[in-house]
Design an enzyme around this catalytic site. Structure first.
Site, mmCIF file in Angstrom:
data_model
loop_
_atom_site.group_PDB
_atom_site.id
_atom_site.type_symbol
_atom_site.label_atom_id
_atom_site.label_comp_id
_atom_site.label_asym_id
_atom_site.label_seq_id
_atom_site.Cartn_x
_atom_site.Cartn_y
_atom_site.Cartn_z
ATOM 1 N N ASP A 54 32.637 43.092 -28.037
ATOM 2 C CA ASP A 54 32.218 42.172 -29.087
ATOM 3 C C ASP A 54 33.427 41.726 -29.908
ATOM 4 O O ASP A 54 34.293 42.539 -30.249
ATOM 5 C CB ASP A 54 31.204 42.886 -29.994
ATOM 6 C CG ASP A 54 30.647 41.984 -31.064
ATOM 7 O OD1 ASP A 54 29.991 40.988 -30.714
ATOM 8 O OD2 ASP A 54 30.861 42.290 -32.260
ATOM 9 N N GLU A 60 41.361 54.988 -14.580
ATOM 10 C CA GLU A 60 41.285 56.389 -14.183
ATOM 11 C C GLU A 60 39.953 56.710 -13.512
ATOM 12 O O GLU A 60 39.850 57.700 -12.790
ATOM 13 C CB GLU A 60 41.443 57.307 -15.400
ATOM 14 C CG GLU A 60 42.806 57.257 -16.068
ATOM 15 C CD GLU A 60 42.826 58.130 -17.321
ATOM 16 O OE1 GLU A 60 41.891 58.944 -17.484
ATOM 17 O OE2 GLU A 60 43.754 57.980 -18.126
#
Length: 564
Positions: free
Chosen positions: A230, A279
């Site tokens: 956002d 990751e």
């Protein structure tokens, strides 16, 4: 002959095959169709009039059968709801109105079993004023280390009675609010680019970055497939918080970089976040809500070491006009190609008037419109615009209910409105509630199948005739058009993929382009046009009559052909 084509709905996958599809499809996000769920207004499981996570979970098979790839959930975090959840008090908790963390876990697991991915909203520009950090900052007074995590400043004027600078809130009025200190005296001011209940974080403070990196890991460990960020163009403010120097009404989609939006420093944050995301297995993604002045500036957010996608608000704001649409399509593709990112296409969301209503009104009225306009015209154009959007290379976003052809509810009584901008008198128009009315599932019932206890915003009379029940299995209905289009999009290798279109010669007011064996023609005019017959019609939003190697395409109609 005159035709209203519709392809067969996509086959329902088995659970095992759906999971396998999620696991093996690489770069899924490059041509994904992502469905936005506004949790308050999607489905209510407990009859309290408010949508919730269990309600969403119960409707996941509908989304699977619709043919979307992923579901983006607007905020469901713990929040006082001053701005419908975009004021977050606890980023690791579910607000009781929506359920519990166990409900979120079950939703994520069920979605994966159905072959759907889950993207959650992240709100890093500001918190709620009920966030523990902000409450402590107020209680501890000037000099508190917690105040350094927000933008607290002394005021100007003889007694500090004036705001620290001239910035205005997107919701109208000053972007600063003065606090009453613990001793009862008027004190410092704090910055809020949105509502006063949404104080902006100070991203220069290392604790803020540490906290959000931890929040990312929390939800990634929960199994989400990505984040919609956002106000991704916010967060970083120009050094010294300089005056803007202009007092024109501020809007999200402006013409210039400002001291508080689209500052270059945001990109350092996203490079750090990308390292965390990479990751994790499964191709998790970031999507930016970045209201930038140009698509070229938007491209900065999706460089290879930053975010994966950014909403194309320039496309959303384009009129139903062939020349304007072609220009923004070309500029978008040209801007995204150098950074290797897919284009995105979007027509509606929870902050703008639904496109079935925008296109029902004259051009030039903006993205928040208060008039119903010509409903029949708006729906016809909306259907055509949808097929055009889904034919373009890249990823497409669908806002809940647009597959039903829902219009904005423009006549909500003042006393039921909840958009904070509505009560501020300036800034945004404050009529976002109209696109947030709970969607209809059935023809009848206290809330047309939304729930057993009414709905938090009143639904208009006749809402049931637009419901999922009323449109399912009805040839030519907007819902079946969406289902068919998404099925064809999956079947046609040339749809969604790539980064370019081959424009074809077409009459004025008509867009025509080829992508491999696929051809799309969109007539944006108010009259039928004659074009070559490009092969076998796959689907059309309106009437098309083929004869003698030519095709007459009805007004405001888009047609898909295959030349194979």
């Amino acid at each position: 002959m005159s035709q209203q084509h519709s392809a067969a709905p996509a086959p329902t996958p088995t659970t095992d095959s759906a999971v396998a599809t999620v696991a093996r499809r690489r770069d899924w996000w490059r041509d994904a169709v992502i469905y936005q769920v506004y949790p308050r207004s999607f489905a209510d499981s407990n009859g309290d009039g408010m949508g919730d996570l269990e309600g969403i979970r119960s409707r996941l098979p509908y989304l699977r059968d619709l043919g979307v790839d992923a579901v983006w959930l607007s905020p469901f975090y713990a929040s006082p709801q001053a701005d419908a959840g975009y004021d977050v008090a606890d980023y690791r908790a579910v607000d009781p109105m929506f359920g519990t963390l166990l409900d979120a876990d079950a939703l994520i697991r069920d979605a994966r079993a159905l072959g759907l991915r889950i993207i959650v909203d992240l709100v890093p520009n500001h918190s709620s004023d009920q966030h523990e950090w902000f409450k402590r900052a107020l209680a501890e007074g000037p000099g508190s280390p917690l105040r350094e995590r927000y933008h607290f400043r002394p005021g100007k004027g003889e007694n500090g009675e004036l705001p620290p600078n001239d910035w205005e809130s997107i919701f109208g009025g000053p972007a600063w609010t003065r606090v009453t200190e613990p001793d009862g005296t008027p004190g410092e001011w704090y910055l809020h680019l949105f509502a006063p209940e949404q104080p902006d974080f100070n991203w220069e403070h290392p604790a803020v970055g540490d906290e959000f990196r931890s929040i990312l890991r929390f939800w990634l460990d929960m199994g989400v497939d990505g984040f919609r960020i956002d106000v991704a163009h916010g967060m970083v403010k120009a050094a010294g918080l300089p005056d803007l120097g202009a007092h024109d009404e501020m809007r999200l989609l402006g013409n210039d970089v400002t001291p508080f939006f689209d500052q270059d420093g945001v990109h350092d944050i996203y490079r750090q976040w990308r390292l965390i995301l990479d990751e994790y297995s499964g191709e998790r993604i970031f999507v930016a809500e970045a209201w930038t002045p140009t698509v070229e500036r938007t491209a900065n957010y999706v460089r290879p070491d930053e975010l994966h996608q950014a909403f194309n608000f320039q496309y959303l704001a384009t009129h139903w006009d062939a020349a304007e649409l072609r220009e923004v399509v070309d500029r978008t593709l040209d801007s995204m190609r150098p950074v290797g990112a897919p284009a995105t296409w979007v027509l509606s969301n929870h902050d703008v008037t639904r496109h079935a209503t925008r296109f029902a009104n004259p051009a030039g009225l903006g993205t928040q419109i208060r008039e119903a306009g010509d409903r029949e015209l708006g729906l016809r154009r909306a259907r055509a615009a949808t097929l055009l959007m889904l034919a373009l290379p890249g990823s497409a976003y669908v806002y809940q209910g647009e597959e039903l052809g829902l219009p904005d509810v423009v006549d909500l009584p003042d006393e039921v409105r909840q958009d904070p901008a509505y009560f501020r008198g300036a800034g945004q128009d404050g009529f976002r509630d109209g696109c947030r009315v709970p969607i209809p599932w059935t023809r009848e019932g206290s809330s047309y199948g939304f729930g057993d206890g009414g709905s938090w915003l009143p639904q208009p009379e006749g809402w049931g005739e637009l419901s999922v029940e009323a449109q399912t299995g009805v040839p030519g209905s907007t819902l079946e058009m969406y289902r068919s289009a998404l099925a064809v999009r999956r079947e046609q290798a040339d749809l969604g993929a790539g980064d370019a279109v081959e424009w074809l010669t077409a009459p004025e007011g008509v867009l025509a382009f080829r992508r491999g064996d696929f051809v799309c023609v969109a007539n944006t005019t108010g009259a039928p046009v004659t074009v070559p017959g490009y092969g076998r019609v796959l689907i059309t939003s309106g009437e098309v009559e083929e004869t003698g190697g030519e095709a007459v395409v009805a007004a405001d109609t888009t047609v898909w052909w295959t030349t194979a």
